[in-house]
Design a protein around this motif. Structure first.
Motif, PDB file in Angstrom:
ATOM      1  N   ASN A 170       3.327   2.624  -3.009  1.00  0.00           N
ATOM      2  CA  ASN A 170       1.971   3.161  -2.879  1.00  0.00           C
ATOM      3  C   ASN A 170       1.910   4.112  -1.691  1.00  0.00           C
ATOM      4  OD1 ASN A 170       0.802   1.573  -4.987  1.00  0.00           O
ATOM      5  ND2 ASN A 170       0.965  -0.167  -3.589  1.00  0.00           N
ATOM      6  N   GLU A 204       1.221   7.313 -18.146  1.00  0.00           N
ATOM      7  CA  GLU A 204       2.654   7.245 -17.935  1.00  0.00           C
ATOM      8  C   GLU A 204       3.298   6.174 -18.813  1.00  0.00           C
ATOM      9  OE1 GLU A 204       3.769   6.110 -14.098  1.00  0.00           O
ATOM     10  OE2 GLU A 204       5.804   6.891 -14.289  1.00  0.00           O
ATOM     11  N   SER A 261       3.942  10.123 -11.255  1.00  0.00           N
ATOM     12  CA  SER A 261       3.932   9.932 -12.701  1.00  0.00           C
ATOM     13  C   SER A 261       3.954  11.256 -13.452  1.00  0.00           C
ATOM     14  CB  SER A 261       2.748   9.081 -13.128  1.00  0.00           C
ATOM     15  OG  SER A 261       1.687   9.220 -12.254  1.00  0.00           O
ATOM     16  N   SER A 301       9.137   1.615  -6.958  1.00  0.00           N
ATOM     17  CA  SER A 301       7.745   2.077  -6.941  1.00  0.00           C
ATOM     18  C   SER A 301       7.126   1.817  -5.575  1.00  0.00           C
ATOM     19  CB  SER A 301       6.929   1.373  -8.017  1.00  0.00           C
ATOM     20  OG  SER A 301       6.695   0.056  -7.635  1.00  0.00           O
ATOM     21  N   TYR A 329      14.716   3.162  -9.822  1.00  0.00           N
ATOM     22  CA  TYR A 329      13.427   3.630  -9.325  1.00  0.00           C
ATOM     23  C   TYR A 329      12.727   2.532  -8.536  1.00  0.00           C
ATOM     24  CZ  TYR A 329      14.169   7.452 -12.525  1.00  0.00           C
ATOM     25  OH  TYR A 329      14.699   8.536 -13.164  1.00  0.00           O
ATOM     26  N   THR A 380       0.406   6.663  -6.374  1.00  0.00           N
ATOM     27  CA  THR A 380       1.640   5.883  -6.517  1.00  0.00           C
ATOM     28  C   THR A 380       2.811   6.824  -6.774  1.00  0.00           C
ATOM     29  OG1 THR A 380       1.164   5.648  -8.858  1.00  0.00           O
ATOM     30  CG2 THR A 380       0.547   3.816  -7.433  1.00  0.00           C
ATOM     31  N   VAL A 381       3.968   6.461  -6.241  1.00  0.00           N
ATOM     32  CA  VAL A 381       5.163   7.283  -6.446  1.00  0.00           C
ATOM     33  C   VAL A 381       6.363   6.392  -6.738  1.00  0.00           C
ATOM     34  CG1 VAL A 381       4.443   9.205  -4.977  1.00  0.00           C
ATOM     35  CG2 VAL A 381       5.671   7.287  -3.979  1.00  0.00           C
ATOM     36  N   TYR A 382       7.447   7.006  -7.183  1.00  0.00           N
ATOM     37  CA  TYR A 382       8.710   6.309  -7.390  1.00  0.00           C
ATOM     38  C   TYR A 382       9.787   6.970  -6.549  1.00  0.00           C
ATOM     39  CZ  TYR A 382       6.147   4.674 -11.431  1.00  0.00           C
ATOM     40  OH  TYR A 382       5.198   4.135 -12.227  1.00  0.00           O
ATOM     41  N   LEU A 415      -1.573   5.728 -14.674  1.00  0.00           N
ATOM     42  CA  LEU A 415      -0.504   4.778 -14.992  1.00  0.00           C
ATOM     43  C   LEU A 415      -0.435   4.510 -16.494  1.00  0.00           C
ATOM     44  CD1 LEU A 415      -0.739   2.236 -12.061  1.00  0.00           C
ATOM     45  CD2 LEU A 415       0.886   4.075 -12.405  1.00  0.00           C
ATOM     46  N   LYS A 456       6.770   1.340   1.331  1.00  0.00           N
ATOM     47  CA  LYS A 456       8.050   0.677   1.114  1.00  0.00           C
ATOM     48  C   LYS A 456       9.064   1.299   2.069  1.00  0.00           C
ATOM     49  CE  LYS A 456       6.792  -2.047  -2.103  1.00  0.00           C
ATOM     50  NZ  LYS A 456       6.227  -1.537  -3.330  1.00  0.00           N
TER      51      LYS A 456
END
Lengths: 277, 174
Positions: A110, A73, A142, A108, A106, A254-256, A70, A127
């Motif tokens: 997990n 990024e 990232s 975010s 975007y 983690t992603v977006y 992170l 999410k």
């Protein structure tokens, strides 16, 4: 009638087996053909919740790595900020509102479950619909492209990762725009293939591969990987490029999820075009 | 009877947890995807009613599918394997086995018999599983290679597990 009962009695195990097997095959067939649309809704996110609780424990072990990626990024994004540039003219700030209209948002998320070694790999994130995620949204990490959202429940979503035989991502060579289709052959989770690249375009080993704007899933220029090897396809007119992926799916946490605000507009326009023929 | 049922339920949950939390995270390469949860079906007592075996196989497949979000995939493979088990035991288990109602485990039937038994049934389980996962024969040999390697690895893991538990059981007995 008696014969029928006798028959049923004698072969009841086989009949039971046959019934259950056909049932599983029908389920398998249905979900393979309708893109596993709503399996997540049937199981009520039970499995996702299970993995989430397991993950909340195991994530402590990799906090350092998550932080590092992170921070990396953040540093990269800071370098792209407006105040990181020397301003060459005066026009930019006055017209920025009308020239630039936000197209991508975007979200975010997990990762709660992930696999990399199956032929068809899926990722579950924490999410879902309530956070604005819909099916067929692009997902990036990232470092680069991760996959495409396939099904959504209220709090969770599953992503068909780039490591999946059904995932095809439109991509191009960054320096000259030669485009192809990114597909995974199931061999190595660090390497994917860019297929159908026109032979007449010069490409070198080490060139960067990025997304292009043919699909509505990703913004242009999201990094994917670098060319590792190039071979001619069977018909001799196209290259198949081995691409070393930037995203390490093994350590991804983690992603977006990308929301394309203009997607419906583009899709509608393209659908109108199809009606013309 | 109730105790038996509870033991089996506990074993079922335990095997599923080991599969999901440990074995699924063994990520050697894309050709080795071991599955040890069919051990539950393998070690059911020989005299379990055939239709019970088929139903149990179906249910364990369903549980596995729920947690790996692969509708129908494991169900199809385990149901077939459960049905195959009935015929395998009909030929390979002796009359005494049926009379003494043993579970076909490594300690009861010996390593050679058990490993062969596990290999044959797991091979068919993996065969269905991997071909259904690819959903076609477009990568026939690559998938077959994957089936073969994974089966060997699964049998190895199951064999090791059996040896460990066999030791433990011996120690507690003696």
């Amino acid at each position: 009638m008696r014969n029928l009962i006798f028959f049923l009695y004698k072969y009841y195990t086989f009949i039971l087996f046959f019934f259950l097997e056909v049932m599983s095959l029908v389920i398998l067939y249905r979900y393979n053909n309708y893109q596993r649309a709503s399996f997540l809704n049937y199981t009520g996110g039970m499995a996702s919740k299970f993995y989430e609780s397991v993950n909340s424990a195991s994530n402590y072990l990799s906090l350092r790595r998550i932080n590092d990626s992170l921070m990396y990024e953040n540093a990269r994004l800071r370098a792209q900020q407006l105040n990181a540039y020397y301003q060459n003219g005066f026009t930019l700030s006055s017209i920025v509102d009308t020239v630039y209209k936000q197209q991508y948002q975007y979200i975010s998320a997990n990762i709660v479950n992930n696999s990399i070694n199956k032929r068809n790999n899926y990722i579950t994130i924490d999410k879902g619909r309530l956070h604005g995620i819909e099916t067929d949204m692009g997902v990036i990490g990232s470092n680069g492209v991760v996959g495409i959202v396939t099904s959504v429940s209220d709090h969770y979503a599953t992503i068909r990762s780039a490591l999946n035989s059904n995932t095809k991502i439109s991509a191009m060579v960054k320096k000259n725009g030669a485009f192809g289709s990114l597909e995974w052959n199931g061999d190595n989770p660090r390497v994917s293939s860019l297929l159908h690249v026109n032979k007449h375009v010069p490409v070198e080993i080490g060139d960067e591969i990025v997304t292009n704007n043919y699909s509505t899933l990703f913004p242009v220029g999201i990094p994917i990987g670098t060319i590792k090897e190039k071979t001619l396809e069977a018909e001799d007119n196209f290259y198949a490029l081995d691409v070393a992926l930037f995203t390490d799916f093994n350590t991804l946490k983690t992603v977006y999820v990308i929301r394309n605000i203009l997607k419906d507009e583009q899709k509608n326009l393209e659908n109108n075009l199809k009606g013309d023929h | 009877m109730i105790i038996d049922l509870l033991t089996y339920l506990l074993r079922f949950v335990l095997l599923l947890l080991i599969q999901l939390l440990v074995v699924n995270n063994i990520e050697l390469n894309t050709y080795i995807n071991p599955y040890i949860y069919p051990l539950f079906i393998l070690t059911l007592p020989v005299n379990t009613k055939p239709w019970h075996v088929v139903c149990i196989s179906f249910v364990i497949g369903m549980a596995m599918d729920t947690f790996s979000s692969t509708p129908g995939l494991h169900m199809a493979a385990t149901t077939f394997m459960g049905y195959l088990r009935i015929y395998f035991l009909r030929f390979a288990a002796t009359k005494e086995d049926f009379e003494s109602r043993i579970s076909p485990t490594l300690s009861k039937k010996g390593p050679a018999w058990f490993l062969f038994y596990a290999f044959v049934l797991l091979f068919f389980h993996h065969l269905l599983l991997f071909y259904f996962e690819v959903y076609g024969f477009s990568e026939f040999f690559r998938t077959f290679f994957r089936v073969f390697l994974s089966t060997i690895f699964s049998v190895l893991l199951i064999g090791l597990g059996q040896i460990l538990f066999y030791r433990v059981a011996n120690k507690t007995n003696g």
